[in-house]
Design an enzyme around this catalytic site. Structure first.
Site, PDB file in Angstrom:
ATOM      1  CB  SER A   1      35.427  40.112  48.965  1.00 30.57           C
ATOM      2  OG  SER A   1      35.295  38.907  49.657  1.00 30.57           O
TER       3      SER A   1
ATOM      4  CD  GLU B   1      37.969  32.613  55.181  1.00 28.44           C
ATOM      5  OE1 GLU B   1      38.324  32.341  54.092  1.00 28.44           O
ATOM      6  OE2 GLU B   1      37.606  33.850  55.556  1.00 28.44           O
TER       7      GLU B   1
HETATM    8  C1  LIG Z   1      30.923  39.056  58.303  1.00 28.46           C
HETATM    9  C2  LIG Z   1      31.488  39.074  56.714  1.00 28.46           C
HETATM   10  C3  LIG Z   1      32.843  39.201  56.898  1.00 28.46           C
HETATM   11  C4  LIG Z   1      33.650  39.329  55.825  1.00 28.46           C
HETATM   12  N1  LIG Z   1      35.000  39.373  55.651  1.00 28.46           N
HETATM   13  C5  LIG Z   1      35.669  39.489  54.644  1.00 28.46           C
HETATM   14  C6  LIG Z   1      37.108  39.762  54.797  1.00 28.46           C
HETATM   15  O1  LIG Z   1      37.756  40.101  55.784  1.00 28.46           O
HETATM   16  N2  LIG Z   1      37.886  39.654  53.695  1.00 28.46           N
HETATM   17  C7  LIG Z   1      37.166  39.612  52.441  1.00 28.46           C
HETATM   18  O2  LIG Z   1      37.952  39.479  51.212  1.00 28.46           O
HETATM   19  N3  LIG Z   1      35.860  39.372  52.198  1.00 28.46           N
HETATM   20  C8  LIG Z   1      35.143  39.318  53.403  1.00 28.46           C
HETATM   21  N4  LIG Z   1      33.910  38.918  53.350  1.00 28.46           N
HETATM   22  C9  LIG Z   1      33.400  38.622  52.016  1.00 28.46           C
HETATM   23  C10 LIG Z   1      32.799  37.306  51.840  1.00 28.46           C
HETATM   24  O3  LIG Z   1      33.840  36.629  51.535  1.00 28.46           O
HETATM   25  C11 LIG Z   1      31.848  37.424  50.484  1.00 28.46           C
HETATM   26  O4  LIG Z   1      30.613  38.297  50.924  1.00 28.46           O
HETATM   27  C12 LIG Z   1      31.142  35.969  50.204  1.00 28.46           C
HETATM   28  O5  LIG Z   1      32.493  35.462  49.599  1.00 28.46           O
HETATM   29  C13 LIG Z   1      30.113  36.255  48.997  1.00 28.46           C
HETATM   30  O6  LIG Z   1      30.369  37.040  48.181  1.00 28.46           O
HETATM   31  P1  LIG Z   1      29.369  38.131  47.457  1.00 28.46           P
HETATM   32  O7  LIG Z   1      28.948  38.914  48.808  1.00 28.46           O
HETATM   33  O8  LIG Z   1      29.975  38.720  46.553  1.00 28.46           O
HETATM   34  O9  LIG Z   1      28.178  37.473  47.345  1.00 28.46           O
HETATM   35  P2  LIG Z   1      27.664  36.707  45.753  1.00 28.46           P
HETATM   36  O10 LIG Z   1      28.934  35.783  45.516  1.00 28.46           O
HETATM   37  O11 LIG Z   1      27.424  37.744  45.018  1.00 28.46           O
HETATM   38  O12 LIG Z   1      26.702  35.802  46.433  1.00 28.46           O
HETATM   39  C14 LIG Z   1      25.080  36.243  46.463  1.00 28.46           C
HETATM   40  C15 LIG Z   1      24.497  34.817  46.544  1.00 28.46           C
HETATM   41  O13 LIG Z   1      24.392  34.102  45.400  1.00 28.46           O
HETATM   42  C16 LIG Z   1      24.986  32.886  45.700  1.00 28.46           C
HETATM   43  N5  LIG Z   1      25.560  32.226  44.777  1.00 28.46           N
HETATM   44  C17 LIG Z   1      26.746  32.940  44.069  1.00 28.46           C
HETATM   45  N6  LIG Z   1      27.063  32.075  43.058  1.00 28.46           N
HETATM   46  C18 LIG Z   1      26.671  30.885  43.492  1.00 28.46           C
HETATM   47  C19 LIG Z   1      26.850  29.421  42.590  1.00 28.46           C
HETATM   48  N7  LIG Z   1      27.714  29.395  41.794  1.00 28.46           N
HETATM   49  N8  LIG Z   1      26.102  28.534  43.224  1.00 28.46           N
HETATM   50  C20 LIG Z   1      25.040  28.791  44.087  1.00 28.46           C
HETATM   51  N9  LIG Z   1      24.829  30.140  44.601  1.00 28.46           N
HETATM   52  C21 LIG Z   1      25.612  30.919  44.259  1.00 28.46           C
HETATM   53  C22 LIG Z   1      25.591  32.868  46.938  1.00 28.46           C
HETATM   54  O14 LIG Z   1      25.783  31.721  47.683  1.00 28.46           O
HETATM   55  C23 LIG Z   1      24.874  34.080  47.733  1.00 28.46           C
HETATM   56  O15 LIG Z   1      23.851  33.506  48.396  1.00 28.46           O
HETATM   57  C24 LIG Z   1      33.065  39.042  54.631  1.00 28.46           C
HETATM   58  C25 LIG Z   1      31.728  38.760  54.388  1.00 28.46           C
HETATM   59  C26 LIG Z   1      31.043  38.658  55.655  1.00 28.46           C
HETATM   60  C27 LIG Z   1      29.503  38.794  55.601  1.00 28.46           C
END
Ligand SMILES: Cc1cc2nc3c(=O)[nH]c(=O)nc-3n(C[C@H](O)[C@H](O)[C@H](O)COP(=O)(O)OP(=O)(O)OC[C@H]3O[C@@H](n4cnc5c(N)ncnc54)[C@H](O)[C@@H]3O)c2cc1C
Length: 381
Positions: A128, A244
């Site tokens: 991410s 995963e």
């Molecule tokens: C506890 C935890 C551990 C993590 N560990 C890791 C790790 O080890 N390594 C790593 O790389 N990442 C990690 N992450 C990151 C995680 O993979 C991302 O938070 C996740 O993929 C969502 O991305 P974002 O936070 O950018 O949210 P966004 O993508 O910005 O999403 C925000 C909201 O919009 C919704 N949304 C976005 N696009 C769409 C769509 N096309 N259709 C419908 N809804 C949508 C999402 O579902 C969400 O509700 C971790 C996250 C958490 C909470």
């Protein structure tokens, strides 16, 4: 589906049970999201590895026992039923290792897997970025060609356990001119203590540094640490996301054990008169059993040579919602005492809240289920 296990599989289960009975610490280890707890969990991984219990399904040459999926599930049942510690090496074992088995070289497997299984090298996932979570293909961190390797620059975020981990694996843009965002990406492994890496811990809701953001400034990575072909990073990453979301992150043994603990908590509370709460405890037991049966059905198909694919999204939505419901039921049962039950219920509850977000958000998983499993039209994005 026949759930009777052959005598050899039952013998394997008994061996695991006996080993765990003699080794699982009497009181829980400190939280692995602290420096002290991280070290204690690393030590536990070394103990598991010494008797080849840390990655039982891996080939023996890498420290495993080469067992099939049936025995792996039996081991997991025993592991969680014994109250054994959470796995600090999980990112490596459930994400990087399958990637190396599918796409790595024999040299990479021989070099990376044994110290991963022993806890000597703990891995973080660096996928991410601040502007690239669900839309991961938009990532902008770069890998630029240099003599004998690559220079990595950019920012990664939400990297679980990176505050204390040793190395990380991630995807980087190696060809900014590629026609589509998911082309021109390269999958690399790098050292979190290499020159040019800054690790900045991020506190969780309870203040513990469960994640970190990573700042990379021309970090050198040798060619030997590229996984697969340069430019193929997206295909490689996507081939392992099923691990995963699916079986390896949340095996049913974990929920069966948690549901058992919840029932014990209910009994210890003197069988309260609250029937709505009692129904939620029953739902937790039914849910754990349903998940177990679903998993065995998937495992049978997997053993018969089928791929699990988009079904892992179903799995992910189920376990993440189930985990929250189970922990909320426990907290409601405990009432104000829940605050004091940190190791047992409060900390796992905090962690359960993140289940619908990590490993791909549940909204995205529902889109995958709708489109790939149900054949519904693509949603508007
Ligand atoms: C506890 C935890 C551990 C993590 N560990 C890791 C790790 O080890 N390594 C790593 O790389 N990442 C990690 N992450 C990151 C995680 O993979 C991302 O938070 C996740 O993929 C969502 O991305 P974002 O936070 O950018 O949210 P966004 O993508 O910005 O999403 C925000 C909201 O919009 C919704 N949304 C976005 N696009 C769409 C769509 N096309 N259709 C419908 N809804 C949508 C999402 O579902 C969400 O509700 C971790 C996250 C958490 C909470």
């Amino acid at each position: 589906m026949d759930l009777t296990h052959a005598p050899e599989a039952e013998a394997f289960r008994a061996e695991a049970r006996a080993w765990l009975a003699g080794r699982v610490p009497d009181s829980p280890l400190p939280s692995l999201e602290t420096a002290e707890g991280f070290a204690a969990h690393r030590e536990w991984e070394a103990q598991l590895y010494a008797d080849r219990w840390s990655a039982v399904s891996w080939p023996e040459e890498y420290g495993g026992r080469g067992v099939d999926i049936e025995r792996w599930l039996l081991f997991e049942e025993e592991y969680w039923a014994a109250g054994a510690p959470g796995r600090v090496s999980q990112n490596g074992i459930s994400l990087l290792a399958p990637t190396l088995f599918d796409h790595g070289t024999p040299e990479q497997r021989a070099r990376v897997l044994p110290p991963m299984a022993s806890g000597e090298v703990i891995w973080a996932q660096a996928w991410s970025e601040p502007e690239s979570g669900s839309d991961l293909a938009s990532l902008t961190s770069r890998a630029v060609r240099t003599g004998g390797g690559w220079l990595l620059s950019g920012q990664k975020t939400w990297s679980s356990r990176a505050a204390f981990a040793d190395r990380a694996f991630g995807i980087f843009r190696s060809d900014p001119g590629a026609a589509k965002p998911h082309q021109g990406l390269t999958y690399l492994m790098f050292d979190l203590r290499a020159p040019g890496v800054t690790v900045r811990p991020i506190g969780r809701l309870d203040g513990k540094p469960a994640f970190a953001e990573l700042f990379l400034d021309e970090v050198f990575v040798p060619d030997a640490d590229v996984i697969g072909e340069p430019g193929q990073g997206w295909r490689i990453a996507m081939s392992t996301t099923g691990n995963e979301r699916g079986l390896t992150l949340r095996s049913p043994g974990r929920f069966l054990a948690a549901a058992d603990r919840l029932v014990a908590l209910w009994r210890a509370a003197g069988d309260p008169a609250d029937t709505a709460l009692r129904d939620r405890v029953a739902d937790a037991v039914v849910g754990a059993r349903a998940y177990e049966l679903f998993t065995w059905a998937a495992a049978s198909r997997f053993a018969a040579g089928e791929r699990i694919g988009a079904e892992s999204s179903l799995n992910k939505v189920f376990w993440s919602q189930y985990d929250i419901a189970l922990h909320e039921t426990a907290l409601d049962l405990l009432g104000p005492d829940a605050e004091l039950a940190e190791g047992a219920w409060a900390e796992p509850w905090v962690f359960s809240l993140a289940g619908p977000i990590y490993a791909g958000t549940n909204e995205i998983q529902r889109d995958i289920i709708a489109e790939r499993l149900l054949g519904l039209p693509k949603g508007r994005r």
